[in-house]
Design a protein around this motif. Structure first.
Motif, short mmCIF file in Angstrom:
data_model
loop_
_atom_site.label_atom_id
_atom_site.label_comp_id
_atom_site.label_asym_id
_atom_site.label_seq_id
_atom_site.Cartn_x
_atom_site.Cartn_y
_atom_site.Cartn_z
N CYS A 192 -27.10 -14.09 -19.56
CA CYS A 192 -26.27 -15.00 -19.66
C CYS A 192 -26.47 -15.94 -18.20
O CYS A 192 -26.52 -17.32 -18.42
N SER B 149 -28.72 -22.24 -25.56
CA SER B 149 -27.43 -22.31 -25.59
C SER B 149 -27.22 -22.77 -27.12
O SER B 149 -26.13 -22.99 -27.61
N LYS C 45 -28.95 -16.53 -26.83
CA LYS C 45 -27.86 -15.83 -26.11
C LYS C 45 -27.00 -14.72 -26.79
O LYS C 45 -27.07 -14.91 -28.27
N GLN D 157 -19.49 -23.94 -28.04
CA GLN D 157 -20.61 -24.14 -27.25
C GLN D 157 -21.97 -24.34 -27.96
O GLN D 157 -23.05 -24.81 -27.49
N PHE D 158 -22.23 -23.71 -29.16
CA PHE D 158 -23.37 -23.46 -29.97
C PHE D 158 -23.40 -24.04 -30.91
O PHE D 158 -22.41 -24.41 -31.88
#
Length: 197
Positions: free
Chosen positions: A73, A80, A104, A134-135
């Motif tokens: 991380c 990401s 990740k 976020q992805f």
């Protein structure tokens, strides 16, 4: 019963609890440790003492490391764009060994299993839902068991509207596998997941 005193018997019983070790394997391991006390037993004992203090669970992904956030991380080179969701830390480590790339991860800590009393609150679905936007892509890399597929369907439904594309690992013919030795479910899944060449 071992004939070496309570300390040795306790060591055998504790080692026998480890996956892949039964009482006989544990007894052989203990005999080997005792015979190589200076080269193995003392360093192993010291390493276990250090690990008890140092090892922690990553507050972001659920990996096991000596820091939190974990080294994966915290790595700025990690992409990401893709988040791979796994059942357990062992699955994360297997994917890392396979060299899947600078991705990740998110460790669920199990799968949904109503018969065993494991529901959505018992695995880390909520933190996954918080991370997913976020992805660009969330890859569900859960096992091809009934519980794994149930978990995958549940997560897919919950991620609808998150903005992330949800995919899953293809299941099918293993590298080096012979068709004659594969079960019908694997063969039919491999045919459904076929790709153009």
């Amino acid at each position: 019963m071992a004939s070496g005193g309570p300390e040795i018997e306790q060591l055998i019983q504790l080692l026998a609890r480890l996956p892949g070790l039964g009482p006989r394997s544990a007894r052989r391991a203990v005999l080997h440790l005792v015979k190589k006390k200076d080269q193995l037993m003392i360093p192993l004992s010291a390493a276990l003492d250090r690990a008890v203090v140092a090892v922690r669970t990553c507050e972001v992904c659920g990996n096991i490391d000596t820091m939190s956030p974990c080294s994966i991380c915290a790595d700025p080179r990690r992409d990401s764009g893709m988040l791979i969701v796994v059942e357990d830390v062992a699955d994360l480590w297997a994917l890392e060994r396979a060299g899947v790339g600078p991705v990740k991860y998110h460790v669920l800590g199990g799968v949904l299993s109503p018969l065993d009393g494991v529901g959505p609150d018992d695995i880390s679905v909520d933190s996954l839902l918080a991370r997913a936007p976020q992805f660009k892509e969330v890859v569900l890399a859960v096992n091809a068991t009934v519980e794994g597929q149930t978990t995958a369907h549940y997560i897919t439904d919950r991620l609808a509207g998150s903005g992330a594309k949800v995919t899953r690992l293809a299941h099918g013919v293993p590298v080096g596998g012979e068709l004659d030795y594969l079960d019908e479910g694997t063969l039919s899944q491999a045919l459904r997941a076929r790709t153009e060449i």
